[in-house]
Design a protein around this motif. Structure first.
Motif, PDB file in Angstrom:
ATOM      1  N   MET A  12       0.790  -1.242   0.017  1.00 27.57           N
ATOM      2  CA  MET A  12      -0.299   0.078   0.030  1.00 27.57           C
ATOM      3  C   MET A  12       0.866   1.259   0.150  1.00 27.57           C
ATOM      4  SD  MET A  12      -3.188   1.124   2.416  1.00 27.57           S
ATOM      5  CE  MET A  12      -1.960   0.954   3.951  1.00 27.57           C
ATOM      6  N   VAL A  13       1.945   1.129   0.654  1.00 26.55           N
ATOM      7  CA  VAL A  13       2.878   2.371   0.863  1.00 26.55           C
ATOM      8  C   VAL A  13       3.856   2.431  -0.311  1.00 26.55           C
ATOM      9  CG1 VAL A  13       4.748   3.494   2.075  1.00 26.55           C
ATOM     10  CG2 VAL A  13       2.946   2.447   3.412  1.00 26.55           C
ATOM     11  N   ALA A  14       4.106   1.114  -0.908  1.00 27.96           N
ATOM     12  CA  ALA A  14       5.085   1.362  -2.238  1.00 27.96           C
ATOM     13  C   ALA A  14       4.227   1.745  -3.493  1.00 27.96           C
ATOM     14  CB  ALA A  14       5.186  -0.080  -2.277  1.00 27.96           C
ATOM     15  N   ARG A  15       2.765   1.594  -3.103  1.00 29.87           N
ATOM     16  CA  ARG A  15       2.012   2.272  -4.561  1.00 29.87           C
ATOM     17  C   ARG A  15       2.085   3.452  -4.209  1.00 29.87           C
ATOM     18  NH1 ARG A  15      -0.614   0.749  -9.263  1.00 29.87           N
ATOM     19  NH2 ARG A  15      -1.739   2.898  -9.643  1.00 29.87           N
ATOM     20  N   SER A  16       1.740   4.243  -3.185  1.00 29.35           N
ATOM     21  CA  SER A  16       1.742   5.546  -2.957  1.00 29.35           C
ATOM     22  C   SER A  16       3.278   5.928  -3.556  1.00 29.35           C
ATOM     23  CB  SER A  16       1.753   5.945  -1.576  1.00 29.35           C
ATOM     24  OG  SER A  16       0.364   5.704  -0.852  1.00 29.35           O
ATOM     25  N   LEU A  20       3.807   8.664  -6.841  1.00 27.95           N
ATOM     26  CA  LEU A  20       4.815  10.081  -6.771  1.00 27.95           C
ATOM     27  C   LEU A  20       5.799   9.713  -7.960  1.00 27.95           C
ATOM     28  CD1 LEU A  20       5.419  10.323  -3.113  1.00 27.95           C
ATOM     29  CD2 LEU A  20       4.064  11.703  -4.386  1.00 27.95           C
ATOM     30  N   ALA A  21       6.277   8.458  -8.091  1.00 25.21           N
ATOM     31  CA  ALA A  21       7.420   8.413  -8.960  1.00 25.21           C
ATOM     32  C   ALA A  21       6.904   8.719 -10.548  1.00 25.21           C
ATOM     33  CB  ALA A  21       8.201   7.145  -8.899  1.00 25.21           C
ATOM     34  N   MET A  22       5.655   8.352 -10.461  1.00 24.22           N
ATOM     35  CA  MET A  22       5.127   8.509 -11.918  1.00 24.22           C
ATOM     36  C   MET A  22       4.617   9.822 -12.403  1.00 24.22           C
ATOM     37  SD  MET A  22       4.993   5.390 -13.542  1.00 24.22           S
ATOM     38  CE  MET A  22       6.858   5.370 -12.943  1.00 24.22           C
ATOM     39  N   GLN A  23       4.690  10.623 -11.163  1.00 18.21           N
ATOM     40  CA  GLN A  23       4.399  12.092 -11.301  1.00 18.21           C
ATOM     41  C   GLN A  23       5.520  12.764 -11.344  1.00 18.21           C
ATOM     42  OE1 GLN A  23       1.832  13.239  -7.811  1.00 18.21           O
ATOM     43  NE2 GLN A  23       0.491  11.506  -8.555  1.00 18.21           N
ATOM     44  N   GLY A  24       6.710  12.203 -11.438  1.00 17.50           N
ATOM     45  CA  GLY A  24       8.063  12.881 -11.480  1.00 17.50           C
ATOM     46  C   GLY A  24       8.612  13.462 -10.294  1.00 17.50           C
ATOM     47  N   GLN A  25       8.038  12.721  -9.285  1.00 16.56           N
ATOM     48  CA  GLN A  25       8.531  13.345  -7.851  1.00 16.56           C
ATOM     49  C   GLN A  25       9.609  11.969  -7.272  1.00 16.56           C
ATOM     50  OE1 GLN A  25       5.340  14.966  -5.251  1.00 16.56           O
ATOM     51  NE2 GLN A  25       4.083  15.053  -6.885  1.00 16.56           N
ATOM     52  N   TYR A  26      10.588  12.110  -8.002  1.00 14.17           N
ATOM     53  CA  TYR A  26      11.511  10.992  -7.633  1.00 14.17           C
ATOM     54  C   TYR A  26      12.166  10.926  -6.288  1.00 14.17           C
ATOM     55  CZ  TYR A  26      11.085  10.622 -12.737  1.00 14.17           C
ATOM     56  OH  TYR A  26      10.569  10.641 -13.992  1.00 14.17           O
ATOM     57  N   ASP A  27      12.544  12.250  -5.890  1.00 13.79           N
ATOM     58  CA  ASP A  27      13.158  12.335  -4.500  1.00 13.79           C
ATOM     59  C   ASP A  27      12.233  11.974  -3.462  1.00 13.79           C
ATOM     60  OD1 ASP A  27      15.732  13.323  -5.066  1.00 13.79           O
ATOM     61  OD2 ASP A  27      14.606  15.460  -5.621  1.00 13.79           O
ATOM     62  N   ALA A  29       9.672   9.731  -3.798  1.00 14.66           N
ATOM     63  CA  ALA A  29       9.335   8.344  -3.857  1.00 14.66           C
ATOM     64  C   ALA A  29      10.586   7.599  -3.461  1.00 14.66           C
ATOM     65  CB  ALA A  29       9.140   7.988  -5.230  1.00 14.66           C
ATOM     66  N   ALA A  30      11.693   7.982  -3.556  1.00 15.39           N
ATOM     67  CA  ALA A  30      12.996   7.395  -2.949  1.00 15.39           C
ATOM     68  C   ALA A  30      12.843   7.676  -1.559  1.00 15.39           C
ATOM     69  CB  ALA A  30      14.066   8.060  -3.579  1.00 15.39           C
ATOM     70  N   ILE A  31      12.366   8.622  -1.082  1.00 17.78           N
ATOM     71  CA  ILE A  31      12.476   8.675   0.439  1.00 17.78           C
ATOM     72  C   ILE A  31      11.644   7.399   0.915  1.00 17.78           C
ATOM     73  CG2 ILE A  31      11.806   9.967   2.520  1.00 17.78           C
ATOM     74  CD1 ILE A  31      12.949  12.619   0.792  1.00 17.78           C
ATOM     75  N   ILE A  32      10.455   7.279   0.449  1.00 15.45           N
ATOM     76  CA  ILE A  32       9.495   6.622   0.945  1.00 15.45           C
ATOM     77  C   ILE A  32       9.965   5.087   0.767  1.00 15.45           C
ATOM     78  CG2 ILE A  32       7.026   5.487   0.622  1.00 15.45           C
ATOM     79  CD1 ILE A  32       6.235   8.256  -0.234  1.00 15.45           C
ATOM     80  N   PHE A  33      10.505   4.889  -0.538  1.00 20.60           N
ATOM     81  CA  PHE A  33      11.104   3.328  -0.704  1.00 20.60           C
ATOM     82  C   PHE A  33      12.345   3.314   0.116  1.00 20.60           C
ATOM     83  CE2 PHE A  33       8.719   3.257  -4.751  1.00 20.60           C
ATOM     84  CZ  PHE A  33       8.203   1.894  -4.583  1.00 20.60           C
ATOM     85  N   ASP A  34      13.153   4.036   0.494  1.00 21.71           N
ATOM     86  CA  ASP A  34      14.053   4.041   1.357  1.00 21.71           C
ATOM     87  C   ASP A  34      13.606   3.615   2.672  1.00 21.71           C
ATOM     88  OD1 ASP A  34      16.902   4.000   2.099  1.00 21.71           O
ATOM     89  OD2 ASP A  34      16.787   5.981   3.134  1.00 21.71           O
ATOM     90  N   GLY A  35      12.522   4.315   3.209  1.00 24.85           N
ATOM     91  CA  GLY A  35      11.734   3.939   4.590  1.00 24.85           C
ATOM     92  C   GLY A  35      11.582   2.471   4.526  1.00 24.85           C
ATOM     93  N   ALA A  51      16.380   1.181  -6.107  1.00 25.74           N
ATOM     94  CA  ALA A  51      17.440   1.113  -6.898  1.00 25.74           C
ATOM     95  C   ALA A  51      17.410   1.912  -8.153  1.00 25.74           C
ATOM     96  CB  ALA A  51      18.029  -0.351  -7.199  1.00 25.74           C
ATOM     97  N   ALA A  52      16.110   1.397  -8.718  1.00 22.89           N
ATOM     98  CA  ALA A  52      15.781   2.367 -10.048  1.00 22.89           C
ATOM     99  C   ALA A  52      15.406   3.748  -9.809  1.00 22.89           C
ATOM    100  CB  ALA A  52      14.312   1.663 -10.636  1.00 22.89           C
ATOM    101  N   LEU A  53      14.997   4.202  -8.779  1.00 21.35           N
ATOM    102  CA  LEU A  53      14.835   5.478  -8.627  1.00 21.35           C
ATOM    103  C   LEU A  53      16.281   6.378  -8.450  1.00 21.35           C
ATOM    104  CD1 LEU A  53      11.890   5.396  -6.138  1.00 21.35           C
ATOM    105  CD2 LEU A  53      11.945   6.825  -8.178  1.00 21.35           C
TER     106      LEU A  53
END
Length: 119
Positions: A12-16, A20-27, A29-35, A51-53
């Motif tokens: 659920m969090v990964a989907r969020s 964000l990544a699909m909207q170009g908000q890579y930073d 999205a990376a913060i969330i995936f890092d958590g 890693a992709a981010l």
């Protein structure tokens, strides 16, 4: 005290983060995936996404570090090779392709072969 996240909560969090990544908000999205990687260190989807981010953010060394803790899979192998190529580490990329049989397009295989023949 540690609380284990359920797979449903992780996705659920990964989907969020994915949204964000699909909207170009890579930073962001990376913060969330890092958590998520800290909360679910064995989750390969989370590691590959992070890693992709990192790759998108031109942080190849960080991407490789994230992938070092990931389980071997075709996707992790492909990401590792791509990051090694970005860092011009052609010998390592060639070893990774041989070790894993990573799927690479002809242009990347040619780049590895040409780079190795010049050494």
């Amino acid at each position: 005290m540690t609380t284990q996240w359920s797979e449903e909560e992780i996705y659920m969090v990964a989907r969020s983060a994915y949204d964000l990544a699909m909207q170009g908000q890579y930073d962001d999205a990376a913060i969330i995936f890092d958590g998520l990687a800290a909360a679910a260190p064995d989750n390969n989807y989370v590691r590959c996404s992070l890693a992709a981010l990192c790759a998108q953010l031109q942080q190849a060394e960080t991407a490789l570090a994230v992938l070092a803790a990931a389980q071997d899979s075709p996707r992790t192998a492909q990401l590792r090779v791509e990051e090694m190529l970005d860092l011009n580490r052609l010998s390592e990329a060639a070893r990774e392709v041989r070790r894993t049989g990573a799927s690479m397009g002809p242009e990347k295989r040619e780049r590895i072969a040409c780079g190795l023949s010049q050494k």
